[in-house]
Design an enzyme around this catalytic site. Structure first.
Site, mmCIF file in Angstrom:
data_model
loop_
_atom_site.group_PDB
_atom_site.id
_atom_site.type_symbol
_atom_site.label_atom_id
_atom_site.label_comp_id
_atom_site.label_asym_id
_atom_site.label_seq_id
_atom_site.Cartn_x
_atom_site.Cartn_y
_atom_site.Cartn_z
ATOM 1 N N ASP A 98 -10.347 11.961 5.888
ATOM 2 C CA ASP A 98 -11.256 13.021 6.311
ATOM 3 C C ASP A 98 -11.367 13.999 5.150
ATOM 4 O O ASP A 98 -10.504 14.016 4.262
ATOM 5 C CB ASP A 98 -10.681 13.724 7.544
ATOM 6 C CG ASP A 98 -11.509 14.923 7.967
ATOM 7 O OD1 ASP A 98 -12.729 14.773 8.105
ATOM 8 O OD2 ASP A 98 -10.924 16.013 8.106
ATOM 9 N N CYS A 151 25.623 -11.465 12.092
ATOM 10 C CA CYS A 151 25.736 -10.010 11.887
ATOM 11 C C CYS A 151 24.852 -9.518 10.754
ATOM 12 O O CYS A 151 24.034 -8.618 10.913
ATOM 13 C CB CYS A 151 27.187 -9.629 11.584
ATOM 14 S SG CYS A 151 28.184 -9.347 13.055
#
Length: 719
Positions: free
Chosen positions: A416, A374
């Site tokens: 950019d 778990c």
């Protein structure tokens, strides 16, 4: 149902990755099923192919509740609902929404088991001879729901489930006379399931809180000028709404009337209210701080900014990170391997180590409980879900665990220029008037010629004229020479505003040549203002760096990441911006050139690409991870793996910080999950600890990793 046969259900009751694996395996086995996707945090099951009724039966057989979503199943398809179950008895029934966790069905199961164990213990004090049988009875009653679920999972293709391990160990404990410990094991297991459920609910609440950003109602303006209150989700494109001071904006739109400061922090994380006026766009969920606004809705409720964020985050939680995929593959072998090890201890320890059979059986059963995966399985998705949710609330959207993991590992980040490192709109940086002329007069002539134009340079001229309070004279006979100049008659004179190349032969240009060269060398675009063929002045424009661009670049360098600018602009302009920000520049690049540069950077390690335009989309897709700036186009947002909703370069560094914080959390979780198991494995084999400490170790590890993951919900940039 989609055109490709894809249907969706809401599956209630899943609270850990093991639940996801169980549902996935059960549905994959059905005839005709081509693809299965299960999203734990969104509680969604998507299935391509197969029979809807069979899918629902398979899910219900595991003990979950399956509800077909609108349009996800054909009319008349049965909507099957489940009853309670052990691992899935999570208290997620819609009737329980709003109840405190301790009053849910899952909690009721824990309280019932606790009462059974306590009653057996008290009765044992009164009738000692009956103590063992009372604990056996309590254990068997408690095991009924878990046993049913283990059997259902085995039939559905998951024989090595967590429930199987627990039921086997508890029954084995009864066989060897450890009934009291068996009862405590079952109680602790149920308690662990309850805690997992609470944690999963907290993580889901972090995502669902995004939906609370939207107001429930809106004031729609009627044609007669009155208003009517309607549900926000009923707003359609073109509706005009009134947003009063203090109200939340009910949908994406454009202001038609009014001015106000808009608090966009709930959506973008931008802490300072932004001034908005007619013509400006506003986003759903932002708060109107000052004046009343009339807003024209531009996106329907299902496609507004908040809806897109919620959809993106839900999809992101289903996109597993490489680390998560590895651990899931590992855990698939872990459980059967652990059962083999436990069997070896039981069978081989007596002849090899001299243990008696009861000791070897007892310790083998304890190893089974220690093997419950778990904590290990939930360690990664819990951290990823919390990280994605924390980022979304701060304007940092990531489209999945893989992208979140990759961002923090980037060695370089390519930017950019226009609209990313710069504001994306040119401003006037200088006005030069020839002898005998004034700067304001030169500006007035240019503004007259450019009046009505939507060109970015024309808007910059109009903005400066407005700021200076210049009276703009009327113009007539407007004309244009594309790419060269715009012309008009102003006050009886023929005025032109054009490029230096267009004006090269004009009177007086020789005296301005040096000034043109200087301004262009500083990265400016220069326009020449001519009156009847004679130069009267120059106007220089430049797209300025964002206010935080230098800080954002410096923050990335401090993190060990090398930034670089990739721009299609001319070399001089790119160089001027690069020098101002302290970032290397590669200029005059076509989209294909940007792709080549990104590929070259990838050879040195993972690379992120940041852009906002259509021409950036190929490079965004080609990078290890693509990041879109908030003001970017829809194409860039679709191509990117992440988005910074705020138009801030520092948001990129914040994304890196979020990624690294999340991965650090993952590593901590894995260390806790594996470390505790290793410690208790040694102590169990040494005979120091037994059955109930073994299951407590697993439950404790699950709780620790979940709480640690939930810490990420409070993550803040710079923390």
């Amino acid at each position: 149902m989609d055109a490709d046969g894809r249907r969706e259900w809401r599956v209630e009751g899943m609270d850990c990755a093991a639940c996801v694996a169980s549902v996935t395996r059960a549905v994959e086995r059905l005839p005709g099923v081509a693809a299965v996707s299960v999203n734990l945090m969104a509680e969604r099951l998507a299935v391509t192919g197969g029979e809807p009724a069979a899918v629902e039966r398979a899910v219900v057989a595991l003990g979950y509740r399956a509800t077909a979503l609108a349009g996800a199943a054909p009319a008349g398809a049965p909507h099957v609902h489940s009853h309670t179950h052990a691992h899935g008895d999570h208290g997620d029934d819609p009737a329980e929404e709003g109840l405190p966790w301790w009053r849910t069905g899952k909690a009721m199961l824990v309280w019932m088991l606790g009462a059974l164990v306590a009653a057996a213990w008290v009765a044992g004090l009164v009738v000692p001879a009956a103590e063992t049988w009372l604990f056996v009875a309590a254990t068997l009653v408690a095991l009924l729901p878990f046993g049913r679920r283990a059997f259902a999972l085995a039939r559905a293709g998951s024989p090595f489930s967590i429930e199987t391990l627990m039921v086997t160990a508890a029954l084995g404990a009864i066989v060897i006379g450890a009934a009291e410990e068996a009862a405590v094991v079952v109680l602790l297991f149920a308690l662990g399931e309850l805690l997992e459920n609470v944690a999963a609910g907290r993580a889901r609440a972090g995502i669902r809180s995004l939906a609370a950003l939207m107001p429930r109602t809106a004031l729609r303006l009627r044609p007669d000028g009155g208003t009517e209150e309607v549900a926000a989700e009923r707003l359609a494109v073109g509706d005009l709404v009134l947003v009063r001071p203090g109200d939340r904006v009910p949908g994406d739109g454009v202001i038609e009337e009014g001015r106000s400061a808009i608090d966009e922090s709930p959506v973008t994380g931008e802490s300072v209210p932004v001034a908005r006026r007619p013509g400006d766009a506003v986003v759903a969920g932002s708060i109107n701080a000052d004046g009343a606004l009339r807003i024209r809705i531009t996106r329907g409720a299902a496609d507004n900014t908040v809806a897109r964020i919620i959809r993106l985050v839900e999809e992101a939680t289903a996109a597993r990170a490489p680390t998560q995929r590895f651990i899931e593959r590992f855990s698939a072998w872990w459980t059967p391997g652990a059962m083999a090890v436990a069997a070896a201890i039981i069978l081989l320890a007596p002849p090899l180590l001299g243990w008696d059979w009861q000791t070897s059986l007892y310790r083998g059963l304890a190893v089974l409980l220690i093997a419950c995966p778990c904590a290990l399985v939930i360690s990664v998705p819990a951290a990823m879900a919390s990280g994605l949710s924390a980022g979304a609330r701060r304007g940092l959207l990531v489209k999945g665990g893989a992208a979140l993991e990759a961002i923090g590992s980037a060695r370089s980040i390519a930017f950019d220029k226009t609209g990313t490192l710069t504001e994306g709109r040119p401003r006037i940086t200088a006005i030069v008037a020839v002898a005998g002329q004034e700067e304001a007069a030169v500006l007035a002539l240019a503004a007259a010629v450019e009046a009505g134009s939507a060109h970015p340079l024309a808007r910059a001229v109009a903005a400066r004229a407005s700021a200076w309070g210049v009276v703009v004279p009327p113009a007539a006979e407007a004309a244009a020479e594309p790419g060269q100049a715009v012309l008009a008659t102003v006050g009886g004179r023929r005025i032109a505003v054009g490029s230096p190349r267009f004006a090269a032969a004009a009177t007086g240009m020789a005296d301005l040549a040096a000034e043109v060269e200087r301004l262009q060398g500083e990265g400016n675009t220069v326009s020449v203002v001519l009156a009847d063929g004679a130069a009267v002045g120059l106007i220089a424009f430049r797209d300025q760096p964002r206010a935080d661009a230098a800080a954002g670049v410096a923050a990335l360098r401090a993190m060990g990441i090398e930034p670089v600018m990739l721009t299609g602009d001319n070399a001089r302009t790119g160089s001027a911006i690069g020098q101002a920000l302290g970032i290397p520049v590669k200029a005059e690049l076509l989209p294909a050139d940007k792709l080549r540069e990104v590929a070259a950077l990838r050879q040195a390690g993972p690379v992120a690409m940041v852009g906002d335009g259509i021409n950036d989309a190929p490079a965004l897709a080609a990078a290890t991870v693509g990041i879109a700036m908030g003001g970017g186009t829809q194409v860039a947002l679709e191509a990117a793996d992440a988005a910074v909703l705020r138009d801030r370069v520092t948001g990129v560094a914040e994304l890196v910080g979020l990624s690294r914080a999340t991965m650090a959390n993952v590593r901590q979780n894995v260390a806790v999950a594996v470390g505790l198991k290793a410690v208790f494995l040694v102590t169990t084999l040494a005979g120091v600890t037994g059955l109930w400490p073994a299951i407590l170790a697993d439950t404790g590890a699950t709780v620790l990793v979940t709480l640690n993951a939930l810490r990420l919900l409070g993550w803040k940039p710079g923390a």
